[in-house]
Motif scaffolding. Structure first.
Motif, short mmCIF file in Angstrom:
data_model
loop_
_atom_site.label_atom_id
_atom_site.label_comp_id
_atom_site.label_asym_id
_atom_site.label_seq_id
_atom_site.Cartn_x
_atom_site.Cartn_y
_atom_site.Cartn_z
N VAL B 19 -25.21 -16.64 21.04
CA VAL B 19 -25.52 -15.53 20.09
C VAL B 19 -26.14 -15.85 19.03
O VAL B 19 -25.54 -16.79 17.96
N ILE B 24 -21.33 -20.30 22.52
CA ILE B 24 -20.21 -19.65 22.79
C ILE B 24 -19.67 -20.11 24.10
O ILE B 24 -18.45 -20.49 24.30
N PRO B 43 -7.41 -22.58 22.65
CA PRO B 43 -7.13 -22.13 21.49
C PRO B 43 -7.93 -21.08 20.88
O PRO B 43 -8.96 -20.59 21.61
N ASN B 44 -7.60 -20.41 19.78
CA ASN B 44 -8.50 -19.10 19.24
C ASN B 44 -10.02 -19.38 19.23
O ASN B 44 -10.20 -20.76 18.86
N GLY B 45 -10.86 -18.63 19.60
CA GLY B 45 -12.32 -18.85 19.60
C GLY B 45 -12.95 -19.73 20.63
O GLY B 45 -13.95 -20.30 20.33
N SER B 46 -11.98 -20.18 21.44
CA SER B 46 -12.61 -20.84 22.58
C SER B 46 -13.41 -20.38 23.57
O SER B 46 -14.08 -21.06 24.27
N GLY B 47 -13.37 -18.95 23.34
CA GLY B 47 -14.28 -18.23 24.48
C GLY B 47 -13.68 -17.50 25.53
O GLY B 47 -14.29 -16.95 26.59
N LYS B 48 -12.50 -17.14 25.45
CA LYS B 48 -11.75 -16.51 26.56
C LYS B 48 -12.00 -15.18 26.75
O LYS B 48 -12.53 -14.63 27.83
N THR B 49 -12.15 -14.22 25.45
CA THR B 49 -12.59 -13.05 25.67
C THR B 49 -13.94 -12.72 26.07
O THR B 49 -14.38 -11.96 26.92
N THR B 50 -14.93 -13.70 25.56
CA THR B 50 -16.16 -13.78 26.04
C THR B 50 -16.45 -13.89 27.49
O THR B 50 -17.11 -13.15 28.21
N GLN B 84 -8.49 -6.96 24.88
CA GLN B 84 -7.60 -7.43 23.99
C GLN B 84 -6.95 -6.50 22.79
O GLN B 84 -5.79 -6.33 22.37
N GLU B 160 -5.05 -11.16 26.98
CA GLU B 160 -3.80 -11.10 25.91
C GLU B 160 -3.10 -9.76 26.13
O GLU B 160 -2.82 -8.92 25.13
N HIS B 192 -2.06 -16.54 25.21
CA HIS B 192 -1.31 -17.67 24.39
C HIS B 192 -0.23 -17.72 24.58
O HIS B 192 0.59 -18.81 24.16
N1 LIG Z 1 -21.28 -11.29 19.22
C1 LIG Z 1 -20.85 -12.58 18.74
N2 LIG Z 1 -21.46 -12.92 17.79
C2 LIG Z 1 -21.23 -13.95 17.24
N3 LIG Z 1 -20.38 -14.78 17.43
C3 LIG Z 1 -19.37 -14.30 18.39
C4 LIG Z 1 -19.68 -13.15 18.92
N4 LIG Z 1 -18.84 -13.18 19.98
C5 LIG Z 1 -17.97 -13.94 19.98
N5 LIG Z 1 -18.28 -14.80 18.97
C6 LIG Z 1 -17.75 -16.40 18.65
O1 LIG Z 1 -17.39 -16.80 19.97
C7 LIG Z 1 -16.20 -17.66 19.82
C8 LIG Z 1 -15.43 -17.39 21.20
O2 LIG Z 1 -14.93 -15.81 20.83
P1 LIG Z 1 -13.76 -15.24 21.72
O3 LIG Z 1 -13.42 -13.94 21.45
O4 LIG Z 1 -14.43 -15.18 23.25
O5 LIG Z 1 -12.91 -16.41 21.55
P2 LIG Z 1 -11.26 -15.99 22.34
O6 LIG Z 1 -10.94 -17.30 23.03
O7 LIG Z 1 -11.07 -14.78 22.95
O8 LIG Z 1 -10.26 -16.32 20.93
P3 LIG Z 1 -9.03 -15.48 20.57
O9 LIG Z 1 -8.04 -16.47 21.30
O10 LIG Z 1 -9.07 -15.51 19.18
O11 LIG Z 1 -8.84 -14.03 21.26
C9 LIG Z 1 -15.67 -17.34 18.54
O12 LIG Z 1 -16.02 -18.36 17.63
C10 LIG Z 1 -16.26 -16.18 18.05
O13 LIG Z 1 -16.35 -16.14 16.54
#
Ligand SMILES: Nc1ncnc2c1ncn2[C@@H]1O[C@H](COP(=O)(O)OP(=O)(O)OP(=O)(O)O)[C@@H](O)[C@H]1O
Ligand SMILES: [Mg+2]
Lengths: 230, 240
Positions: B19, B24, B43-50, B84, B160, B192
């Motif tokens: 993005v 990501i 970890p947080n922000g590793s991209g699981k939700t994406t 989530q 989650e 987590h």
């Molecule tokens: N639309 C977007 N624009 C910019 N950055 C994004 C976007 N979507 C996700 N990110 C970034 O991508 C990375 C992964 O986000 P994601 O939500 O997939 O992490 P996660 O593993 O689910 O984290 P958590 O454990 O905190 O839920 C994060 O650094 C987030 O800030």
């Protein structure tokens, strides 16, 4: 003191002329709200859900049209409906129908603009869930309008308030003909200019009361509905 | 909307997602086949939700390819997701489930009965006519899970599912998940809660910084994670 006493008397005695004027005003403005909602709700909803070149310009235009001057709308509708105008053959000028059309034109932008904002906000909340449920475009619009219905009542009330209060448009296209196209606002304007302040004040009091009643009723419906639907 | 086509296996091939210049997901490969629940940890922000949103078909990869049972069409057929942060429709608890059922093509005559079953399964029978948005966090979470199950999914994605829930609500959600898994629903969950992963998952996928580092049966992963990133994560070190 004398004036307001007479106005009160007119209301209490159920004067038939007064009654006819009140009824016409309500019928015209409520019809205009219905007509404007028929156009404004889907228009605002579509505008919220679609992206096309020039969309921003359309949104700004509709927002700006919320403040259309009633006399300008009246004049435009007058030109359209007059004998030599494009819709002249229908013979609608100086009829209640013409007044409904003019008021509907006046308030469609209000309903459309408020609907667009409401639906857009709700869509940003619902988007992920609805996409995950595989909701198609038509169903999407219907769901959002339905779930936003209590907020949309407020948009329609804003439209009704504006329609019921304006005098310029109905005066021009209705002609303020006694017993036919005379509304509360045109009658107030006329009676005031003639110096019959008791009637003018009586009508003013009734107009305010009716607007208050309709808003209270809508508020009640909204409160009950929200308690049930969240 | 119910095709004869299966949603499984879910396959990611060299998937990248960016993005605005930020990477990501980085060239990620993943295969999810029928079987016990799979867990994604990291970890947080590793991209699981994406990753889960992409697995649902809500995001398209910048490059690479995602397929469901060999198909590239992202329209959800028999998959569902628990976000989530789930959003409840402005309807009653029963209304939320009924809506999902109708969207999934459940015949009208069967809707009321299914709503009752799903509410009962989620332990929410007494709250059927309450506005969904006024339910407590834990109740909403269970309702969202019931609403996802209303799609009769073959693949259920959970992001989650028990964050913010108390131990009893967590158990309730895990029970629902376990029953769904036993009845043949393939579950892919991000969590987590490592205890939960041990309790539910058959295999574990570990990701950090948008890349997949390890994929192993759960017992093996917890006993002897191979990648240094996963070892550090399990020790509780900061991993990015
Ligand atoms: N639309 C977007 N624009 C910019 N950055 C994004 C976007 N979507 C996700 N990110 C970034 O991508 C990375 C992964 O986000 P994601 O939500 O997939 O992490 P996660 O593993 O689910 O984290 P958590 O454990 O905190 O839920 C994060 O650094 C987030 O800030
Ligand atoms: Mg996440």
């Amino acid at each position: 003191m004398l004036e307001s006493a007479s106005a009160f008397h007119l209301i209490l005695s159920g004067d038939p002329t007064l009654f006819a004027i009140v009824r016409l005003s309500l019928a015209v403005s409520l019809s205009a709200v219905l007509l404007a909602a028929l156009v404004g709700l889907p228009l605002g909803g579509l505008l919220a859900l679609t992206r096309f070149p020039g969309r921003d310009a359309v949104v700004v235009l509709i927002n700006a049209f919320m403040g259309l001057p009633p006399v300008v709308v009246g004049l435009t509708v007058f030109l359209l409906l007059s004998r030599s105008g494009p819709l002249g053959s229908f013979g609608l000028l100086f009829t209640p129908t013409a007044m409904v059309i003019a008021q509907a034109v006046l308030i469609t932008p209000i309903i459309a603009a408020l609907t667009r904002q409401t639906v857009e906000d709700l869509w940003s909340e619902y988007r992920d869930e609805m996409n995950a449920m595989g909701v198609g475009p038509a169903q999407r619009l219907a769901t959002l309008l339905y779930d936003a219905r209590f907020s949309l009542v407020t948009a329609m009330l804003a439209g009704f308030g504006r329609a019921a209060a304006e005098v310029g448009a109905v005066m021009i296209v209705g002609g303020n003909i006694e017993g036919f196209t005379r509304t509360m606002t045109t009658a107030i304007a006329l009676e005031t200019s003639k110096g019959d302040l008791p009637l003018a004040m009586g009508l003013g009091a009734i107009l305010l009361t009716l607007i208050l009643l309709i808003n209270s009723a809508a508020w009640g419906v909204r409160a009950i509905g929200e308690r049930q639907a969240g | 909307m119910r095709g004869p086509v299966s949603e499984l296996p879910l396959v990611f091939e060299a998937v990248c997602y960016a993005v605005g210049g930020t990477q990501i997901l980085r060239s990620l490969d993943l295969t999810i086949a029928p079987g016990a629940p799979s867990a994604i940890i990291g970890p947080n922000g590793s991209g699981k939700t994406t990753l889960l949103r992409m697995a649902m078909g809500l995001l398209a990869p910048t490059s690479g390819r995602v397929t469901w049972g060999g198909q590239t069409d992202p329209a959800p057929r028999r998959r569902a997701i628990l976000f989530q942060r789930p959003v409840m429709l402005r309807r009653t608890a029963a209304g939320n489930i009924a809506y999902a059922l109708r969207q999934a093509g459940c015949p009208s005559a069967r809707v009321a009965g299914r709503v009752e079953e799903l509410l009962a399964q989620a332990g929410l029978s007494g709250l059927a006519s309450r506005p969904a948005r006024r339910l407590s966090g834990g109740e909403q979470q269970r309702l969202a899970l019931a609403r996802a199950l209303a799609r009769d999914p073959e693949l259920l994605l959970l992001d989650e599912p028990t964050a913010n829930l108390d131990p009893a609500a967590t158990r309730a959600v895990e029970d629902i998940v376990r029953i769904a898994a036993q009845s043949g629903v393939k579950i892919l969950m991000a969590s987590h809660d490592l205890g939960q992963v041990r309790r539910l998952a058959g295999d574990v996928r570990f990701m950090s910084a948008g890349a997949m580092h390890e994929s192993a049966p759960a017992a093996e992963f917890f006993q002897s994670a191979k990648s240094p990133e996963a070892q550090a994560f399990l020790r509780g070190d900061i991993v990015t």
